[in-house]
Design an enzyme around this catalytic site. Structure first.
Site, PDB file in Angstrom:
ATOM      1  N   ASP A 293      34.069  16.566  14.381  1.00  0.00           N
ATOM      2  CA  ASP A 293      35.038  16.999  13.358  1.00  0.00           C
ATOM      3  C   ASP A 293      34.669  18.326  12.705  1.00  0.00           C
ATOM      4  O   ASP A 293      35.544  19.145  12.415  1.00  0.00           O
ATOM      5  CB  ASP A 293      35.158  15.946  12.249  1.00  0.00           C
ATOM      6  CG  ASP A 293      35.703  14.632  12.767  1.00  0.00           C
ATOM      7  OD1 ASP A 293      36.304  14.635  13.850  1.00  0.00           O
ATOM      8  OD2 ASP A 293      35.515  13.605  12.086  1.00  0.00           O
TER       9      ASP A 293
HETATM   10  P1  NAP Z   1      31.789  13.089  14.052  1.00  0.00           P
HETATM   11  O1  NAP Z   1      33.007  13.906  13.876  1.00  0.00           O
HETATM   12  O2  NAP Z   1      31.808  11.693  13.604  1.00  0.00           O
HETATM   13  O3  NAP Z   1      31.408  13.158  15.595  1.00  0.00           O
HETATM   14  C1  NAP Z   1      30.226  12.638  16.081  1.00  0.00           C
HETATM   15  C2  NAP Z   1      30.265  12.716  17.586  1.00  0.00           C
HETATM   16  O4  NAP Z   1      28.988  12.297  18.046  1.00  0.00           O
HETATM   17  C3  NAP Z   1      31.275  11.765  18.193  1.00  0.00           C
HETATM   18  O5  NAP Z   1      32.416  12.461  18.642  1.00  0.00           O
HETATM   19  C4  NAP Z   1      30.526  11.079  19.341  1.00  0.00           C
HETATM   20  O6  NAP Z   1      31.183  11.315  20.582  1.00  0.00           O
HETATM   21  C5  NAP Z   1      29.172  11.775  19.343  1.00  0.00           C
HETATM   22  N1  NAP Z   1      28.066  10.833  19.580  1.00  0.00           N
HETATM   23  C6  NAP Z   1      27.887   9.595  19.077  1.00  0.00           C
HETATM   24  N2  NAP Z   1      26.767   9.050  19.567  1.00  0.00           N
HETATM   25  C7  NAP Z   1      26.221   9.973  20.402  1.00  0.00           C
HETATM   26  C8  NAP Z   1      25.060   9.991  21.207  1.00  0.00           C
HETATM   27  N3  NAP Z   1      24.213   8.950  21.271  1.00  0.00           N
HETATM   28  N4  NAP Z   1      24.810  11.097  21.918  1.00  0.00           N
HETATM   29  C9  NAP Z   1      25.653  12.152  21.902  1.00  0.00           C
HETATM   30  N5  NAP Z   1      26.767  12.190  21.150  1.00  0.00           N
HETATM   31  C10 NAP Z   1      27.052  11.104  20.419  1.00  0.00           C
HETATM   32  O7  NAP Z   1      30.525  13.762  13.341  1.00  0.00           O
HETATM   33  P2  NAP Z   1      30.353  15.145  12.600  1.00  0.00           P
HETATM   34  O8  NAP Z   1      30.894  16.274  13.415  1.00  0.00           O
HETATM   35  O9  NAP Z   1      28.936  15.169  12.166  1.00  0.00           O
HETATM   36  O10 NAP Z   1      31.318  15.025  11.349  1.00  0.00           O
HETATM   37  C11 NAP Z   1      31.056  14.124  10.287  1.00  0.00           C
HETATM   38  C12 NAP Z   1      32.310  13.351   9.916  1.00  0.00           C
HETATM   39  O11 NAP Z   1      31.981  12.382   8.915  1.00  0.00           O
HETATM   40  C13 NAP Z   1      33.393  14.234   9.347  1.00  0.00           C
HETATM   41  O12 NAP Z   1      34.664  13.718   9.670  1.00  0.00           O
HETATM   42  C14 NAP Z   1      33.155  14.107   7.865  1.00  0.00           C
HETATM   43  O13 NAP Z   1      34.304  14.399   7.090  1.00  0.00           O
HETATM   44  C15 NAP Z   1      32.790  12.630   7.776  1.00  0.00           C
HETATM   45  N6  NAP Z   1      32.079  12.408   6.506  1.00  0.00           N
HETATM   46  C16 NAP Z   1      30.819  12.842   6.352  1.00  0.00           C
HETATM   47  C17 NAP Z   1      30.207  12.712   5.130  1.00  0.00           C
HETATM   48  C18 NAP Z   1      28.833  13.249   4.858  1.00  0.00           C
HETATM   49  O14 NAP Z   1      28.410  13.212   3.719  1.00  0.00           O
HETATM   50  N7  NAP Z   1      28.126  13.747   5.843  1.00  0.00           N
HETATM   51  C19 NAP Z   1      30.875  12.113   4.085  1.00  0.00           C
HETATM   52  C20 NAP Z   1      32.161  11.665   4.288  1.00  0.00           C
HETATM   53  C21 NAP Z   1      32.739  11.803   5.518  1.00  0.00           C
HETATM   54  P3  NAP Z   1      30.988  10.288  21.799  1.00  0.00           P
HETATM   55  O15 NAP Z   1      31.363   8.954  21.304  1.00  0.00           O
HETATM   56  O16 NAP Z   1      31.884  10.817  22.857  1.00  0.00           O
HETATM   57  O17 NAP Z   1      29.543  10.372  22.196  1.00  0.00           O
END
Ligand code: NAP
Length: 471
Positions: free
Chosen positions: A395
């Site tokens: 994301d």
């Molecule tokens: P993300 O959008 O959740 O994407 C994580 C990606 O990691 C997934 O598409 C997944 O794809 C891949 N993944 C999972 N396990 C894996 C593995 N073992 N090896 C390789 N890839 C793997 O994460 P992000 O880009 O870090 O974004 C964070 C999200 O969380 C945002 O939407 C944000 O708004 C939300 N959020 C974060 C917080 C915070 O404080 N950090 C708070 C509120 C909301 P596959 O399944 O294809 O592997």
């Protein structure tokens, strides 16, 4: 003795403040944790030292040391294993559980104080009664709200928002009734029969407050609940006449609020939107992405691209945490730096599942802090960068946030990964990330998908890059 206790409290409060300050930077965060723990130890010791004095003064008429000792033993026995067993990826749930316990403690203290004053026919001052009902209301609603948040994050409860017609009106009405009962209890504290109804409504309100909130907003909600738990503790400080509790609760309440504001800003969400927006609902429609062509590459190809690059920006995300690939990333970093490749890490404020998630992981693998760049500082460098290596992030790299007004993440600041010369993305599949939406980045001509678990894939890349010693 009372003066000594006050001095201990002052030192303790100063340690809490320093703790928050030091936790602002990875370099001093360990010191911050130590200062906070020491502050809490002093607070407990100070309270126990002062306790006999309170008993003598008639402010407290019980001294159940065995209860206090049992609570310390049970808390320690549960807390230490949790710290070791819980994986980093489950920290938001664990935090929600701590808030639930803290809030329940505050609410139970409020309940005990209320019934005790009635049993002893004490007339509590109005100010103390206001603090007491506030403490109880916030404590109980935070307790059930935090448990609901924990259940959603742990996926034992449905992550999607549960909504129904006039939901906000029902919630407001319920809260108004609870607040009305609170006012009545302050005016006529002897109406003890109202207290269980007041407690029941507070507990119910906590549940109803959280069910319309989607999984993607849950970490932000946890920060808000943290704030409520802090305010409840602050009110408890006023009710018990304990200055340190007032200070600690206020610090907890305000830091939780500031954190949730930072998170809302980083996701371009407003506070009211998080609390009343039912965000996760939109995700369903976007989750069904149509098939589009994309390019993939093997570890050998990825290794040769990295070897030929002169600058690489690594973009870590939640998948890095799932795969626990931080130590392998460190090996890759060392290997490339020895080859003269300039390697930097781009940190998005909400990458992962909690603020600072990526900083903690990379610090665990001893990646130098000066190699970690905040989003605003690194975004200008992507157009000059040879390779953006996205590892388990999704994301936070999605260009739809910039251009697609219909996207649920529209307006969220992202890392400008798509501006790099070549983009390589390590993830296991084409599945979406947390927001449940497809990522246009994966279909660009310059993007190569590297399918596999992050740790396993980086290990394979490393096999293709023989270590250069002392180069
Ligand atoms: P993300 O959008 O959740 O994407 C994580 C990606 O990691 C997934 O598409 C997944 O794809 C891949 N993944 C999972 N396990 C894996 C593995 N073992 N090896 C390789 N890839 C793997 O994460 P992000 O880009 O870090 O974004 C964070 C999200 O969380 C945002 O939407 C944000 O708004 C939300 N959020 C974060 C917080 C915070 O404080 N950090 C708070 C509120 C909301 P596959 O399944 O294809 O592997």
């Amino acid at each position: 003795m009372a003066t000594l206790v006050q001095y201990i409290y002052i030192v303790s409060a100063a340690l809490f403040i320093l703790s928050l300050k030091w936790m602002n930077s990875p370099a001093s965060s360990r010191r911050g944790v130590a200062a906070g723990s020491l502050g809490m130890l002093l607070a407990v010791v100070g309270t126990l030292i002062g306790f006999p004095g309170l008993v003598e003064a008639g402010i407290h008429n019980v001294h159940n040391w065995e209860w206090i000792a049992s609570a310390i033993v049970i808390g320690t026995a549960i807390g230490i294993p949790i710290a070791y067993i819980m994986p980093m990826t489950a920290v938001p749930q664990r935090t929600a559980l701590s808030h639930a316990c803290g809030a329940l403690a505050a609410a139970l203290v409020g309940t005990a104080e209320f019934y005790q004053s009635n049993a002893l026919h004490e007339t509590l001052p109005a100010f103390k009664l206001v603090a007491l009902v506030l403490e109880t209301l916030l404590g109980f609603l935070t307790f059930t709200g935090s448990l609901m948040a924990m259940g959603k994050l742990q996926e034992v409860l449905p992550q999607r928002p549960i909504t129904y017609r006039n939901q906000n009106a029902v919630n407001f009405a319920l809260f108004a009734i609870a607040a009305g009962l609170a006012v009545r209890l302050v005016l006529v504290p002897t109406d003890t029969y109202l207290f269980p109804i007041f407690v029941g409504l507070s507990l119910l309100f906590g549940v109803l407050l959280i069910i319309p909130i989607g999984g993607a907003d849950m970490p932000t909600v946890i920060a808000i609940l943290n704030s409520y738990a802090g305010l409840s503790a602050c009110a408890m400080g006023f009710a018990l006449g304990n200055n340190l509790l007032v200070v600690a609760g206020a610090l907890d309440g305000s830091s939780g609020l500031i954190l949730s504001i930072i998170m809302c800003k980083a996701m371009n969400r407003s506070f009211t939107n998080v609390l009343f927006g039912a965000f996760g609902q939109i995700q369903t429609s976007h989750a069904q992405a149509q098939q589009r062509p994309y390019r993939s590459a093997s570890p050998e190809e990825a290794a040769s691209i990295l070897e030929a690059a002169s600058s690489v920006i690594v973009v870590p995300g939640y998948g890095l945490a799932v795969a626990q690939a931080q130590h392998k990333i460190r090996e890759l970093y060392d290997n490339l730096m020895r080859r003269g490749v300039d390697v930097k890490f781009a940190i998005h404020p909400v990458a992962g599942r909690m603020p600072g998630h990526m900083n903690v992981l990379l610090a665990e693998a001893d990646i130098p802090y000066d190699r970690l760049w905040e989003m605003d500082d690194i975004n200008g460098e992507f157009p000059q960068c040879d390779v953006a290596l996205v590892i388990g992030a999704n994301d936070v790299t999605n260009p739809a946030a910039r251009s697609d007004k219909s996207s649920p993440i529209y307006g969220m600041p992202i890392l400008d990964v798509d501006k790099a010369h070549t983009v390589m993305v390590i993830k296991r599949s084409m599945n979406p990330g947390f927001a449940g939406i497809d990522n246009d980045l994966y279909y660009m001509d310059k993007t190569l998908m590297l399918f596999g678990d992050a740790k396993a894939f980086v290990t394979e890349i490393l096999k293709e890059l023989p270590v250069r010693v002392g180069a």
